[in-house]
Write an enzyme that holds these catalytic residues in place. Structure first.
Site, mmCIF file in Angstrom:
data_model
loop_
_atom_site.group_PDB
_atom_site.id
_atom_site.type_symbol
_atom_site.label_atom_id
_atom_site.label_comp_id
_atom_site.label_asym_id
_atom_site.label_seq_id
_atom_site.Cartn_x
_atom_site.Cartn_y
_atom_site.Cartn_z
ATOM 1 N N GLU A 1 0.873 -1.213 0.181
ATOM 2 C CA GLU A 1 -0.090 -0.069 -0.063
ATOM 3 C C GLU A 1 0.934 1.133 -0.045
ATOM 4 O OE1 GLU A 1 -3.507 -0.167 2.370
ATOM 5 O OE2 GLU A 1 -3.559 2.249 2.518
ATOM 6 N N LYS B 1 -8.107 -0.505 11.069
ATOM 7 C CA LYS B 1 -7.259 -0.848 9.727
ATOM 8 C C LYS B 1 -6.331 0.088 9.633
ATOM 9 C CE LYS B 1 -6.672 -1.303 5.146
ATOM 10 N NZ LYS B 1 -5.713 -0.456 4.058
ATOM 11 N N ASP C 1 3.896 -14.293 11.858
ATOM 12 C CA ASP C 1 2.386 -14.829 11.636
ATOM 13 C C ASP C 1 1.526 -13.401 11.759
ATOM 14 O OD1 ASP C 1 0.116 -15.685 11.373
ATOM 15 O OD2 ASP C 1 0.470 -17.411 12.603
ATOM 16 N N HIS D 1 -2.600 10.267 -1.564
ATOM 17 C CA HIS D 1 -2.979 8.860 -2.228
ATOM 18 C C HIS D 1 -2.733 9.376 -3.679
ATOM 19 C CE1 HIS D 1 -4.273 5.616 0.376
ATOM 20 N NE2 HIS D 1 -3.826 6.207 1.189
HETATM 21 C C1 MEV Z 1 -6.195 3.457 4.733
HETATM 22 O O1 MEV Z 1 -5.491 2.451 4.228
HETATM 23 C C2 MEV Z 1 -6.329 3.671 6.199
HETATM 24 C C3 MEV Z 1 -6.982 4.720 6.544
HETATM 25 O O2 MEV Z 1 -8.574 4.718 6.226
HETATM 26 C C4 MEV Z 1 -7.288 4.575 8.071
HETATM 27 C C5 MEV Z 1 -8.082 5.516 8.725
HETATM 28 O O3 MEV Z 1 -9.087 5.831 8.324
HETATM 29 O O4 MEV Z 1 -8.001 6.050 9.970
HETATM 30 C C6 MEV Z 1 -6.831 6.049 5.999
#
Ligand code: MEV
Length: 424
Positions: A83, A261, A277, A376
């Site tokens: 990513e 995430k 792992d 991004h």
């Molecule tokens: C993207 O990989 C992760 C985010 O969505 C985390 C977040 O929203 O805090 C930017």
């Protein structure tokens, strides 16, 4: 020992020069870094010993996060991720954290647990009591399975017994609590659980069934804390907004999943780079994201301190090891561990959780200010340019055009590249 993790200008260097900067900064020799080149990385023959039916290997970029100070020690952090912007974001947050001393961590002992499920116990309360009366016998039997772990100061620390009502029946579930030292520990505790299961069944008065570790490694917790300087974050309004961002994640499971995430973007990248792992760590994180009220929530917390700075705090199970699994067998994992210069599994856990906190802060800050799409999209434009065939100094030129033309698309990249080449 890393002299400094402040490697400014790293991103403008060719890859070979970046590796030389790592050598200068960490003292790790070129042989130890050689595996970072795919030609010398994991070979198909080695992969064939790791899993079944091997047909190849898959490359994932390994980037270096800079600027980290953890418990007063500078450290360069290899991250394996596909990513874009993850490595840059972690480095950016670490740069802000270092203004007020970087990351600080604390941990429990490296205790993993294995469960032994016992069925058909007529008197579950009695079964539980009998097992606890036989605690030492079961512990000794388990310890006999791993004399090396015991010699290194690890081994079984406790026997717990729970009664678990289910829709079918109430199970007696015995837990071996094992100090696994520098291992991730799955093999050690699974071997022990299998070895004691028959005896556990006899004592409890039932039939043993499942014998396996729990990935809810809630006795192997690592915590990271950092104070993020208000001015470097962008001022008092940004601090307040970040507190709001953290609060929404704490209160709302929909936001918490995305927030977590972002944390896992950092965590999984370091766990993967070091051959650990990822699924075990992810399962532990999920289980830890259930709050005391039974609701899914965020793994991190944010508050403003008396000086108006932002304090971030992250806690989760961190079952990572330095021995066993792919940590030793995968040449890239060996390089990553050499760069990190960690001497114990605990130090590795500190690095992983600090990276998670940095990643979380970076994402929140982007979201609470300009949004993540601008950053991004420029990285996306880079991918599009490279996919269109741009190489070397063509890449930044194509990227600049894609952004200024507000057309970050494959066919436009090809057209821009063709124009560039015909103008030469
Ligand atoms: C993207 O990989 C992760 C985010 O969505 C985390 C977040 O929203 O805090 C930017």
């Amino acid at each position: 020992m890393t002299s400094t993790s402040r490697l400014s200008g790293l991103r403008d260097l060719p890859v070979a020069d970046r590796r030389r900067r790592i050598q200068d900064s960490t003292g790790v020799g070129p042989e130890a870094l050689a595996a970072l080149d795919p030609a010398h990385g994991l070979q198909v023959e080695q992969a064939d010993h790791l899993i079944e039916n091997v047909i190849g290997v898959m490359g994932i970029p390994v980037g270096l996060a800079t600027n980290f100070t953890i418990n007063g020690r500078d450290v360069l952090i290899p991250m394996a991720t596909e990513e874009a912007s993850v490595v840059a974001a972690a480095s950016n947050a670490a740069r802000i954290a270092r203004v007020l001393g970087g990351f600080h961590t604390s941990s429990t002992e490296p205790l993993m647990q294995a469960q032994i499920q016992v069925l058909d116990v007529v008197d579950p309360e009695g079964g539980r009591a009998r097992l606890l009366e036989s605690r030492q016998e079961i512990i000794d039997l388990a310890n006999e399975q791993d004399p090396i772990l015991v010699r290194f100061g690890g081994g079984v620390r406790d026997l717990l017994v729970r009664l678990v009502p289910s829709p079918v029946q109430t199970y007696v579930v015995a837990h071996l609590v094992v100090d696994v030292r520098d291992a991730m520990g799955a093999n050690a505790v699974n071997t022990m659980a299998e070895a004691v299961a028959t005896r556990v069944g006899e004592i409890a008065g039932g039939r043993p069934l499942l014998r396996i570790l729990t990935n809810k490694a809630d006795r192997r917790i690592t915590r990271a804390r950092a104070v993020f300087d208000a001015e470097s974050l962008g001022g008092p309004q940004v601090v307040d907004d970040l507190v709001h961002a953290g609060a929404l994640a704490q209160a709302d499971p929909y936001r918490a999943a995305t927030h977590n995430k972002g944390i896992m973007n950092g965590i999984s990248a370091v766990v993967l780079a070091t051959g650990n792992d990822t699924r075990a760590v992810e399962a532990g994180a999920h289980s830890h994201a259930i709050g005391p009220d039974g609701r899914y929530t965020s793994l991190s917390r944010f508050e403003k301190d008396a000086d108006g700075n932002l304090v971030g705090f992250l806690e989760l199970p961190m079952p990572v090891g330095l021995v066993g699994g792919a940590t030793k067998a995968h040449p890239v994992a060996r390089s990553a561990l050499a760069i990190l210069g960690v001497g114990t599994a605990q130090e590795l856990a500190d690095v992983v959780v600090a990276t998670g906190l940095a990643q979380n802060l970076a994402a929140m800050r982007a979201l609470a200010t300009e949004g993540i799409q601008r950053g991004h999209m420029s990285l996306h434009a880079r991918n599009i340019a490279v996919t269109a065939g741009a190489t070397g100094d063509e890449v930044p030129q194509v990227v600049a055009r894609l952004i200024s033309d507000k057309a970050i698309r494959a066919e436009h990249a090809q057209q821009v590249l063709a124009e560039l080449r015909s103008a030469r």
